[in-house]
Design a protein around this motif. Structure first.
Motif, short mmCIF file in Angstrom:
data_model
loop_
_atom_site.label_atom_id
_atom_site.label_comp_id
_atom_site.label_asym_id
_atom_site.label_seq_id
_atom_site.Cartn_x
_atom_site.Cartn_y
_atom_site.Cartn_z
N GLU A 40 0.98 -1.23 0.08
CA GLU A 40 -0.08 0.16 0.08
C GLU A 40 0.77 1.10 -0.01
OE1 GLU A 40 -3.14 2.12 -0.67
OE2 GLU A 40 -3.16 0.16 -0.56
N HIS A 41 2.06 1.18 0.75
CA HIS A 41 2.79 2.44 0.69
C HIS A 41 3.41 2.58 -0.90
CE1 HIS A 41 5.99 5.03 2.06
NE2 HIS A 41 7.08 4.25 1.27
N ARG A 47 0.65 6.78 -6.77
CA ARG A 47 -0.46 7.61 -6.82
C ARG A 47 0.01 8.78 -6.87
NH1 ARG A 47 -2.91 6.39 -1.94
NH2 ARG A 47 -3.82 4.41 -3.02
N ARG A 48 0.86 9.38 -5.85
CA ARG A 48 1.44 10.72 -5.78
C ARG A 48 2.15 11.17 -6.89
NH1 ARG A 48 4.66 11.20 -0.57
NH2 ARG A 48 5.05 9.14 -0.97
N GLU A 53 -5.16 7.21 -9.22
CA GLU A 53 -5.31 6.04 -8.73
C GLU A 53 -4.66 4.92 -9.24
OE1 GLU A 53 -5.82 3.91 -5.27
OE2 GLU A 53 -6.56 6.15 -5.45
N ILE A 54 -4.00 3.92 -8.70
CA ILE A 54 -3.21 2.91 -9.14
C ILE A 54 -4.08 1.63 -8.51
CG2 ILE A 54 -1.18 1.45 -9.14
CD1 ILE A 54 -0.81 4.38 -10.23
N SER A 55 -4.73 0.87 -9.43
CA SER A 55 -5.67 -0.11 -9.29
C SER A 55 -4.59 -1.35 -8.67
CB SER A 55 -6.00 -0.67 -10.72
OG SER A 55 -6.42 -2.08 -10.52
N VAL A 76 2.21 0.45 -14.82
CA VAL A 76 1.27 1.54 -14.97
C VAL A 76 1.41 1.99 -16.54
CG1 VAL A 76 1.48 2.22 -12.62
CG2 VAL A 76 3.56 2.98 -14.27
N TYR A 77 0.53 2.95 -16.97
CA TYR A 77 0.53 3.43 -18.22
C TYR A 77 1.27 4.91 -18.10
CZ TYR A 77 -1.45 5.12 -22.52
OH TYR A 77 -1.73 5.56 -23.91
#
Length: 101
Positions: A40-41, A47-48, A53-55, A76-77
């Motif tokens: 989660e970290h 995310r930052r 949001e990252i799935s 990620v894209y």
């Protein structure tokens, strides 16, 4: 092997083709100590960095054989090389991240 098509100009002398063409899906490898909340970290770091949001589905975990460490693959894209470098910079500066690829 590809051939230049009609109208394709040969690359300029010394000009290199980029290794990654953007936009693109890119997978980062992030390693750290196994512990509560590490995934989660890392998700929060992404995310930052990305502003979105990252799935949870885009992150997979692989614990080490002794369970001391965990390796995360985060797909990620990305829109640009600058975005990729900014994420690597953020990972490099984070004390909970031991190693990243």
């Amino acid at each position: 092997m590809t051939k230049d098509g009609p109208g394709d100009a040969p690359p300029e002398e010394g000009e290199k083709k980029p290794l990654i063409e953007y936009p693109s899906v890119y997978t980062f490898k992030v390693m750290g100590k196994q512990g509560p909340g590490f995934a989660e970290h890392v998700r929060d770091l992404f995310r930052r960095a990305m502003g979105t949001e990252i799935s949870p589905d885009s992150i997979s975990e692989q614990p080490s054989s002794k369970g001391t460490y965990v390796s995360l693959s985060v797909s990620v894209y990305l829109l640009s090389e600058e975005q990729r470098r900014a994420i690597y910079d953020l990972l490099h500066k984070d004390p909970r991240v031991i190693y990243h690829l």
